[in-house]
Write an enzyme that holds these catalytic residues in place. Structure first.
Site, PDB file in Angstrom:
ATOM      1  N   ARG A 171       0.856  -1.179   0.000  1.00 21.16           N
ATOM      2  CA  ARG A 171       0.000   0.000   0.000  1.00 21.16           C
ATOM      3  C   ARG A 171       0.886   1.220   0.000  1.00 21.16           C
ATOM      4  NH1 ARG A 171      -3.162   1.905   4.006  1.00 21.16           N
ATOM      5  NH2 ARG A 171      -1.451   1.624   5.440  1.00 21.16           N
ATOM      6  N   ARG A 175      -2.540  11.078   1.620  1.00 18.96           N
ATOM      7  CA  ARG A 175      -3.425  11.864   2.472  1.00 18.96           C
ATOM      8  C   ARG A 175      -3.837  13.114   1.717  1.00 18.96           C
ATOM      9  NH1 ARG A 175      -0.085  12.613   7.687  1.00 18.96           N
ATOM     10  NH2 ARG A 175      -0.381  10.458   8.345  1.00 18.96           N
ATOM     11  N   ARG A 248      19.182  -6.947   6.168  1.00 20.09           N
ATOM     12  CA  ARG A 248      19.900  -5.794   5.641  1.00 20.09           C
ATOM     13  C   ARG A 248      20.525  -5.105   6.838  1.00 20.09           C
ATOM     14  NH1 ARG A 248      21.940  -4.499   1.096  1.00 20.09           N
ATOM     15  NH2 ARG A 248      21.267  -2.328   0.913  1.00 20.09           N
ATOM     16  N   ARG A 279      19.352   8.690   4.516  1.00 16.76           N
ATOM     17  CA  ARG A 279      18.821   9.845   5.249  1.00 16.76           C
ATOM     18  C   ARG A 279      19.866  10.459   6.167  1.00 16.76           C
ATOM     19  NH1 ARG A 279      14.409   7.264   9.466  1.00 16.76           N
ATOM     20  NH2 ARG A 279      15.789   5.749  10.423  1.00 16.76           N
ATOM     21  N   GLU A 299      22.936   7.780   7.257  1.00 19.46           N
ATOM     22  CA  GLU A 299      22.579   6.360   7.353  1.00 19.46           C
ATOM     23  C   GLU A 299      22.782   5.683   5.992  1.00 19.46           C
ATOM     24  OE1 GLU A 299      19.107   6.031  10.069  1.00 19.46           O
ATOM     25  OE2 GLU A 299      18.406   4.572   8.608  1.00 19.46           O
ATOM     26  N   TYR A 347      10.474  -7.718  12.035  1.00 21.85           N
ATOM     27  CA  TYR A 347      10.625  -6.299  12.336  1.00 21.85           C
ATOM     28  C   TYR A 347       9.501  -5.896  13.292  1.00 21.85           C
ATOM     29  CZ  TYR A 347      10.879  -1.375  12.473  1.00 21.85           C
ATOM     30  OH  TYR A 347      10.976  -0.103  12.973  1.00 21.85           O
ATOM     31  N   ASP A 349       8.116  -2.756  15.788  1.00 21.79           N
ATOM     32  CA  ASP A 349       8.264  -1.435  16.384  1.00 21.79           C
ATOM     33  C   ASP A 349       8.274  -1.596  17.906  1.00 21.79           C
ATOM     34  OD1 ASP A 349       8.579   0.517  14.415  1.00 21.79           O
ATOM     35  OD2 ASP A 349       6.441   0.508  13.924  1.00 21.79           O
TER      36      ASP A 349
END
Ligand SMILES: Cc1cc2nc3c(=O)[nH]c(=O)nc-3n(C[C@H](O)[C@H](O)[C@H](O)COP(=O)(O)OP(=O)(O)OC[C@H]3O[C@@H](n4cnc5c(N)ncnc54)[C@H](O)[C@@H]3O)c2cc1C
Length: 365
Positions: A171, A175, A248, A279, A299, A347, A349
């Site tokens: 997806r 917005r 990674r 970034r 990074e 992964y 959070d």
């Protein structure tokens, strides 16, 4: 047995387990192979600036229980993640919203923006996307894909977008409001004083051994406690006997700069391929601190091999099948529990980890 529980790893998962089990009256030992606590959420005070040593960490959740829980260990500031993208020197707001659409096409109303996106999508008739490039274009059109997605994604994964599977982008949220808040979650912020003190509070009265690797003396550690909670890599626990789970990795380059404000934002993504980092993080903007200097981190994504820091699991079929093989034997262990991002090869959070650790410790008698 000297301890009820040995906890391998002092990251968020291990530390919540230690805190909760200690509360239940168990005798706990935490061992940590690094020379510091807190795993990947470790922050280090560098002359008044909390540096996120293992990548920028922004706490966000929709779960009130998790939010209330973590607020027991720190007061949170009102940080809102509003990253900027830099493509060939031009700046765009993220996530894709009315500000981005205005910067890209000059459109001023949601209706105009929607029409522009539909027009872009229709230019390419992609019914069954075969790779990430086709998937992204079919979802959002060519302009956004080329300016904001292609280079960043190729750097992140170290492969051409045409060689990446489409499922990486399921997806692409857009917005149609002028809202640069990256997350949709109800609660968001950074602990005032950094993350390390959160973990220090959790482990306040727990016995801890730093610089202590479980595998340096595996047999002793297996005999030291009735139960073990292991938060390291699951394949390493089994000596990689079925093969190595792939990740990674990242390389961080820190720089101290003698000026108070380098880029005016905590996170700036570099979305063109020719700039090798993805970034730049300017840590002081997470905490709104007033210092004469600033610290930035570039990074760089990189390939991973055993011994490197494992950051992002590669969730393809091959690794999923390999993980299932390890999980099968892990599920039959009587003395050992596996939890956290490395042991579950997932992964997570931080809010997921808190929820997982609380559910897990609730079940332990
Ligand atoms: C680049 C990056 C950015 C992120 N940003 C965010 C964000 O913005 N917001 C968010 O919510 N989440 C973010 N996360 C996710 C967050 O880092 C994780 O949810 C969290 O750190 C997982 O905690 P953990 O305890 O499972 O693992 P870890 O923090 O990895 O803890 C595991 C610990 O076990 C130790 N260990 C491993 N093996 C051994 C051994 N053999 N002996 C002794 N000790 C051992 C390790 O040294 C480590 O300290 C990010 C992750 C990455 C990679």
């Amino acid at each position: 047995m000297k301890y009820d529980y040995l906890i391998v790893g002092s990251g968020l998962f291990g530390s919540i387990c230690a805190y909760e089990l200690k509360k239940k009256g168990f005798k706990i030992l935490v061992i940590e192979k690094r020379d510091h606590l807190a795993g990947n959420i470790y922050t280090e005070d560098s002359n008044g600036i909390n540096v996120h040593k293992y990548g920028a960490h922004i706490f966000h959740t929709n779960n009130k229980k998790v939010w209330d829980y973590i607020n027991n260990f720190a007061e949170f500031n009102r940080f809102t993640n509003s990253p900027i993208a830099n493509y060939k020197g031009k700046l765009y707001n993220l996530p894709f919203n009315m500000n981005t659409f205005y910067q890209l096409w000059g459109v001023k109303t949601p209706k105009e923006a929607q029409a522009k996106i539909e027009e872009q999508k229709k230019l390419y008739h992609i019914e069954n996307p075969k790779n990430l490039e086709e998937q992204a274009i079919s979802l959002i059109g060519k302009d956004i894909y080329e300016i904001l997605i292609k280079g960043y994604t190729e750097k992140q994964w170290g492969r051409k977008a045409t060689d990446l599977p489409p499922f990486i982008i399921n997806r692409l949220p857009v917005r149609f409001t002028f809202d640069n808040n990256y997350f949709n979650d109800k609660y968001q912020g950074i602990p005032i004083g950094g993350y390390t003190q959160v973990i220090e509070k959790m482990l306040d009265s727990v016995e801890i051994r730093l610089n202590t690797n479980f595998f340096d003396d595996r047999q002793t550690y297996l005999n030291i406690a009735n139960k073990i909670i292991y938060t390291g890599p699951i394949d390493q626990f089994y000596d990689y006997k079925y093969g190595t789970l792939e990740y990674r990795s990242l390389h961080f380059e820190n720089e101290t700069i003698n000026e108070p404000n380098f880029q005016g934002n905590a996170v700036v993504n570099y979305t063109e391929f020719d700039i090798p980092y993805t970034r730049i993080i300017e840590h002081k903007h997470f905490d709104y601190v007033d210092t004469k200097h600033t610290i930035i981190t570039k990074e760089y994504p990189k390939d991973w091999k055993i011994g490197d820091e494992a950051y992002y699991p590669i969730n393809d079929d091959k690794n999923a099948k390999l993980y299932e093989k390890y999980k099968k034997i892990a599920d039959n262990e009587k003395q050992i529990y596996f939890g956290g991002r490395l042991a579950e090869y997932k992964y997570y959070d931080m809010h997921h980890v808190i929820e997982k650790a609380l559910n897990f410790t609730n079940k332990l008698a």
